[in-house]
Design a protein around this motif. Structure first.
Motif, PDB file in Angstrom:
ATOM      1  N   PRO A  75      62.788  -6.609  -3.975  1.00  0.00           N
ATOM      2  CA  PRO A  75      62.200  -7.770  -4.669  1.00  0.00           C
ATOM      3  C   PRO A  75      60.901  -8.239  -4.031  1.00  0.00           C
ATOM      4  CG  PRO A  75      64.003  -8.478  -3.264  1.00  0.00           C
ATOM      5  CD  PRO A  75      63.968  -6.976  -3.177  1.00  0.00           C
ATOM      6  N   GLY A  76      60.641  -7.794  -2.813  1.00  0.00           N
ATOM      7  CA  GLY A  76      59.413  -8.181  -2.124  1.00  0.00           C
ATOM      8  C   GLY A  76      58.418  -7.048  -2.109  1.00  0.00           C
ATOM      9  N   GLN A  77      57.962  -6.703  -0.915  1.00  0.00           N
ATOM     10  CA  GLN A  77      57.017  -5.610  -0.788  1.00  0.00           C
ATOM     11  C   GLN A  77      57.534  -4.585   0.218  1.00  0.00           C
ATOM     12  OE1 GLN A  77      53.341  -7.285   0.600  1.00  0.00           O
ATOM     13  NE2 GLN A  77      54.236  -8.198   2.421  1.00  0.00           N
ATOM     14  N   THR A  78      57.035  -3.372   0.093  1.00  0.00           N
ATOM     15  CA  THR A  78      57.397  -2.319   1.034  1.00  0.00           C
ATOM     16  C   THR A  78      56.385  -2.329   2.164  1.00  0.00           C
ATOM     17  OG1 THR A  78      58.363  -0.970  -0.721  1.00  0.00           O
ATOM     18  CG2 THR A  78      57.778   0.142   1.325  1.00  0.00           C
ATOM     19  N   VAL A  79      56.868  -2.618   3.367  1.00  0.00           N
ATOM     20  CA  VAL A  79      56.002  -2.703   4.537  1.00  0.00           C
ATOM     21  C   VAL A  79      56.124  -1.398   5.309  1.00  0.00           C
ATOM     22  CG1 VAL A  79      55.493  -3.956   6.658  1.00  0.00           C
ATOM     23  CG2 VAL A  79      56.350  -5.198   4.647  1.00  0.00           C
ATOM     24  N   ILE A  89      49.685   8.560   8.856  1.00  0.00           N
ATOM     25  CA  ILE A  89      50.480   9.044   7.727  1.00  0.00           C
ATOM     26  C   ILE A  89      51.086   7.860   6.975  1.00  0.00           C
ATOM     27  CG2 ILE A  89      52.497  10.404   7.077  1.00  0.00           C
ATOM     28  CD1 ILE A  89      50.126  12.080   7.994  1.00  0.00           C
ATOM     29  N   GLY A  90      51.514   6.847   7.730  1.00  0.00           N
ATOM     30  CA  GLY A  90      52.085   5.656   7.106  1.00  0.00           C
ATOM     31  C   GLY A  90      51.082   4.912   6.242  1.00  0.00           C
ATOM     32  N   GLN A  91      49.825   4.851   6.683  1.00  0.00           N
ATOM     33  CA  GLN A  91      48.800   4.194   5.873  1.00  0.00           C
ATOM     34  C   GLN A  91      48.620   4.908   4.542  1.00  0.00           C
ATOM     35  OE1 GLN A  91      45.114   3.020   7.941  1.00  0.00           O
ATOM     36  NE2 GLN A  91      46.178   3.406   9.866  1.00  0.00           N
ATOM     37  N   LYS A  92      48.657   6.221   4.568  1.00  0.00           N
ATOM     38  CA  LYS A  92      48.529   6.975   3.322  1.00  0.00           C
ATOM     39  C   LYS A  92      49.736   6.737   2.438  1.00  0.00           C
ATOM     40  CE  LYS A  92      48.773  10.619   0.453  1.00  0.00           C
ATOM     41  NZ  LYS A  92      49.945  11.002  -0.383  1.00  0.00           N
ATOM     42  N   LEU A  93      50.926   6.686   3.019  1.00  0.00           N
ATOM     43  CA  LEU A  93      52.141   6.440   2.247  1.00  0.00           C
ATOM     44  C   LEU A  93      52.084   5.071   1.583  1.00  0.00           C
ATOM     45  CD1 LEU A  93      54.989   6.984   1.268  1.00  0.00           C
ATOM     46  CD2 LEU A  93      55.840   6.391   3.554  1.00  0.00           C
ATOM     47  N   SER A  94      51.633   4.063   2.315  1.00  0.00           N
ATOM     48  CA  SER A  94      51.518   2.727   1.745  1.00  0.00           C
ATOM     49  C   SER A  94      50.537   2.721   0.580  1.00  0.00           C
ATOM     50  CB  SER A  94      51.058   1.741   2.825  1.00  0.00           C
ATOM     51  OG  SER A  94      50.903   0.436   2.290  1.00  0.00           O
ATOM     52  N   ALA A  95      49.416   3.432   0.738  1.00  0.00           N
ATOM     53  CA  ALA A  95      48.424   3.505  -0.335  1.00  0.00           C
ATOM     54  C   ALA A  95      48.990   4.215  -1.559  1.00  0.00           C
ATOM     55  CB  ALA A  95      47.171   4.220   0.161  1.00  0.00           C
ATOM     56  N   THR A  96      49.778   5.251  -1.350  1.00  0.00           N
ATOM     57  CA  THR A  96      50.383   5.969  -2.472  1.00  0.00           C
ATOM     58  C   THR A  96      51.357   5.071  -3.222  1.00  0.00           C
ATOM     59  OG1 THR A  96      50.168   8.107  -1.346  1.00  0.00           O
ATOM     60  CG2 THR A  96      51.804   7.955  -3.112  1.00  0.00           C
ATOM     61  N   LEU A  97      52.187   4.341  -2.488  1.00  0.00           N
ATOM     62  CA  LEU A  97      53.122   3.413  -3.133  1.00  0.00           C
ATOM     63  C   LEU A  97      52.372   2.362  -3.945  1.00  0.00           C
ATOM     64  CD1 LEU A  97      55.610   2.924  -0.163  1.00  0.00           C
ATOM     65  CD2 LEU A  97      56.138   4.057  -2.333  1.00  0.00           C
ATOM     66  N   ALA A  98      51.327   1.786  -3.352  1.00  0.00           N
ATOM     67  CA  ALA A  98      50.566   0.749  -4.051  1.00  0.00           C
ATOM     68  C   ALA A  98      49.919   1.291  -5.312  1.00  0.00           C
ATOM     69  CB  ALA A  98      49.509   0.159  -3.116  1.00  0.00           C
ATOM     70  N   SER A  99      49.444   2.533  -5.253  1.00  0.00           N
ATOM     71  CA  SER A  99      48.753   3.103  -6.415  1.00  0.00           C
ATOM     72  C   SER A  99      49.701   3.414  -7.558  1.00  0.00           C
ATOM     73  CB  SER A  99      48.019   4.387  -6.001  1.00  0.00           C
ATOM     74  OG  SER A  99      48.930   5.454  -5.809  1.00  0.00           O
ATOM     75  N   SER A 104      52.805  -2.861  -1.595  1.00  0.00           N
ATOM     76  CA  SER A 104      52.981  -2.314  -0.259  1.00  0.00           C
ATOM     77  C   SER A 104      51.817  -2.701   0.639  1.00  0.00           C
ATOM     78  CB  SER A 104      53.084  -0.781  -0.318  1.00  0.00           C
ATOM     79  OG  SER A 104      53.229  -0.232   0.981  1.00  0.00           O
ATOM     80  N   VAL A 105      52.125  -2.935   1.926  1.00  0.00           N
ATOM     81  CA  VAL A 105      51.103  -3.180   2.941  1.00  0.00           C
ATOM     82  C   VAL A 105      51.433  -2.339   4.162  1.00  0.00           C
ATOM     83  CG1 VAL A 105      50.599  -5.529   2.180  1.00  0.00           C
ATOM     84  CG2 VAL A 105      52.363  -5.145   3.923  1.00  0.00           C
ATOM     85  N   ALA A 199      57.579  12.668  -1.096  1.00  0.00           N
ATOM     86  CA  ALA A 199      58.785  12.911  -1.888  1.00  0.00           C
ATOM     87  C   ALA A 199      59.468  11.600  -2.249  1.00  0.00           C
ATOM     88  CB  ALA A 199      59.746  13.822  -1.125  1.00  0.00           C
ATOM     89  N   LEU A 200      59.518  10.683  -1.286  1.00  0.00           N
ATOM     90  CA  LEU A 200      60.135   9.379  -1.544  1.00  0.00           C
ATOM     91  C   LEU A 200      59.315   8.592  -2.567  1.00  0.00           C
ATOM     92  CD1 LEU A 200      62.278   7.247  -0.884  1.00  0.00           C
ATOM     93  CD2 LEU A 200      60.821   6.489   1.011  1.00  0.00           C
ATOM     94  N   ALA A 201      57.989   8.555  -2.381  1.00  0.00           N
ATOM     95  CA  ALA A 201      57.134   7.790  -3.294  1.00  0.00           C
ATOM     96  C   ALA A 201      57.217   8.329  -4.713  1.00  0.00           C
ATOM     97  CB  ALA A 201      55.693   7.822  -2.792  1.00  0.00           C
ATOM     98  N   MET A 202      57.211   9.645  -4.869  1.00  0.00           N
ATOM     99  CA  MET A 202      57.255  10.231  -6.215  1.00  0.00           C
ATOM    100  C   MET A 202      58.638  10.076  -6.858  1.00  0.00           C
ATOM    101  SD  MET A 202      54.215  11.133  -6.890  1.00  0.00           S
ATOM    102  CE  MET A 202      53.808   9.639  -5.950  1.00  0.00           C
ATOM    103  N   ALA A 203      59.686  10.136  -6.051  1.00  0.00           N
ATOM    104  CA  ALA A 203      61.027   9.918  -6.594  1.00  0.00           C
ATOM    105  C   ALA A 203      61.191   8.475  -7.071  1.00  0.00           C
ATOM    106  CB  ALA A 203      62.078  10.259  -5.543  1.00  0.00           C
ATOM    107  N   VAL A 204      60.624   7.535  -6.317  1.00  0.00           N
ATOM    108  CA  VAL A 204      60.656   6.128  -6.737  1.00  0.00           C
ATOM    109  C   VAL A 204      59.860   5.956  -8.031  1.00  0.00           C
ATOM    110  CG1 VAL A 204      59.913   3.796  -6.135  1.00  0.00           C
ATOM    111  CG2 VAL A 204      61.015   5.230  -4.412  1.00  0.00           C
ATOM    112  N   LEU A 205      58.710   6.608  -8.115  1.00  0.00           N
ATOM    113  CA  LEU A 205      57.893   6.529  -9.329  1.00  0.00           C
ATOM    114  C   LEU A 205      58.664   7.037 -10.539  1.00  0.00           C
ATOM    115  CD1 LEU A 205      55.222   6.169 -10.883  1.00  0.00           C
ATOM    116  CD2 LEU A 205      54.536   8.439 -10.061  1.00  0.00           C
ATOM    117  N   ARG A 206      59.344   8.156 -10.361  1.00  0.00           N
ATOM    118  CA  ARG A 206      60.118   8.742 -11.455  1.00  0.00           C
ATOM    119  C   ARG A 206      61.258   7.829 -11.889  1.00  0.00           C
ATOM    120  NH1 ARG A 206      64.741  11.837 -11.778  1.00  0.00           N
ATOM    121  NH2 ARG A 206      64.819  13.381 -13.472  1.00  0.00           N
TER     122      ARG A 206
END
Length: 356
Positions: A75-79, A89-99, A104-105, A199-206
């Motif tokens: 319900p909040g944001q993914t930190v 790598i984490g910064q890129k993951l956060s950017a992918t989630l936000a996009s 995400s921050v 893989a996690l970001a794309m599975a969440v997107l799907r």
């Protein structure tokens, strides 16, 4: 005492010799065997990283599904947090989630310990990346995350590490041998962290209702944005949509084209219900003048284009652009499901959006 005879021979004069510039040294090409050894080693790095990623496939299971649910239902944001190479790598993951529509921050662990923990609140989810799982700056944040009520998903290479023991869910990438000659530089391990994060970001997107329309809202610029832009985003509508009745005279069409905001190079021609029945363009006007037809009292329906190509407002701009190129036209009427002329797509607007 007799003097020794004076030496009258002239001594040679010494001339200053200017320093010679060093001749440029041309590096010799590596020997053939060294060249092949270098290429073979480079290929081995790629193979090591590829194998590290392929090795993750057997590790994607129940923990992955639990992590997906936490991020999807957050319900909040993914930190996302991590330090060093894992942090990058984490910064890129956060950017992918936000996009892809997940708020995400990225939280730097050191800054978090000095007040940036205020970015985290109850209802947030933490994604913590550390290959060793023993990164001091990260591990010391775990009690604070717990007090804040933010569940932690650990992405790590050691399921028995302090980070893993303090996390709610562990995505274990396993112990991975690095690809560097010393076995120290994070290479294969960061490739694996990157891959499991994607893989996690794309599975969440799907697993979420997120389509091209939502994607376009988050990517208004660049090639990505243009690829999902809709005609409704660019068309001239409202007072900028040139409209004239099919019962009008040619002079009225010219007035509409001249006085409509943006000075479009055409006008939609509609019946009394507002349905599109034709189009009249600057090109049509020039051709009439060239043929000597200058009677501006002439009925518009006699000189308008009667079967213009048109598109709907939800059509992709790329598709509309293709139609305009094929037909070699600069304007395209936009009609709704009932055939009413709701807009006009002009080539100048496509050029401004870099879509033509």
């Amino acid at each position: 005492m007799a003097r020794a005879p004076r030496n009258t021979a002239r001594k040679p004069r010494l001339r200053a010799v200017p320093p010679q510039e060093d001749a440029p040294v041309t590096p010799s090409a590596p020997a053939s065997d060294e060249r092949e050894a270098t290429l073979a080693y480079a290929r081995s790095v790629l193979e090591a990283e590829a194998q590290a990623i392929l090795g993750l496939m057997g590790r994607v299971g129940d923990s992955f599904l639990r992590a997906l649910e936490l991020v999807r239902d957050c319900p909040g944001q993914t930190v996302v947090t991590g330090i060093g190479k894992a942090g990058l790598i984490g910064q890129k993951l956060s950017a992918t989630l936000a996009s892809t529509g997940i708020r995400s921050v990225f939280l730097h662990p050191t800054e978090a310990a000095h007040g940036d923990l205020g970015r985290v609140g109850r209802g947030d989810v933490i994604l913590a990346l550390s290959n060793s799982g023993a990164t001091e700056e990260l591990v010391r944040l775990l009690p604070s995350f717990k007090r804040l009520g933010a569940p932690v998903i650990a992405l790590t290479g050691d399921a028995e590490s302090p980070l893993a023991r303090g996390a709610d869910v562990v995505l274990d990438i396993g112990r991975i041998e690095e690809a560097c000659p010393m076995g120290l530089v994070p290479t294969a391990s960061t490739a694996a962290l990157h891959a499991i994060g994607d893989a996690l970001a794309m599975a969440v997107l799907r697993a979420r209702p997120f389509g091209s329309a939502e994607y376009a809202l988050l990517h208004p610029a660049g090639k990505l944005g243009r690829s999902v832009m809709r005609v409704v985003d660019l068309m001239r509508s409202g007072s900028a949509n040139p409209l004239v009745r099919d019962t009008a005279k040619l002079s009225e069409a010219v007035v509409v084209m001249t006085n409509t905001p943006g000075r479009p190079g055409a006008t939609n021609v509609v019946d009394k219900q507002g349905r599109l029945v034709g189009i009249f363009t600057d090109g049509d006007l020039r051709r009439l003048v060239e043929k000597g037809f200058t009677d501006f009292e002439r009925p518009l329906r006699e000189v308008m284009g009667k079967r213009p190509r048109c598109v709907g407002p939800e059509v992709l701009v790329l598709e509309a652009t293709r139609l305009m190129r094929e037909a070699r036209v600069d304007q395209l009427p936009v009609v709704d499901a009932e055939g009413r002329a709701v807009g006009l797509l002009d080539v100048q607007d496509l050029l401004a959006a870099r879509s033509f």
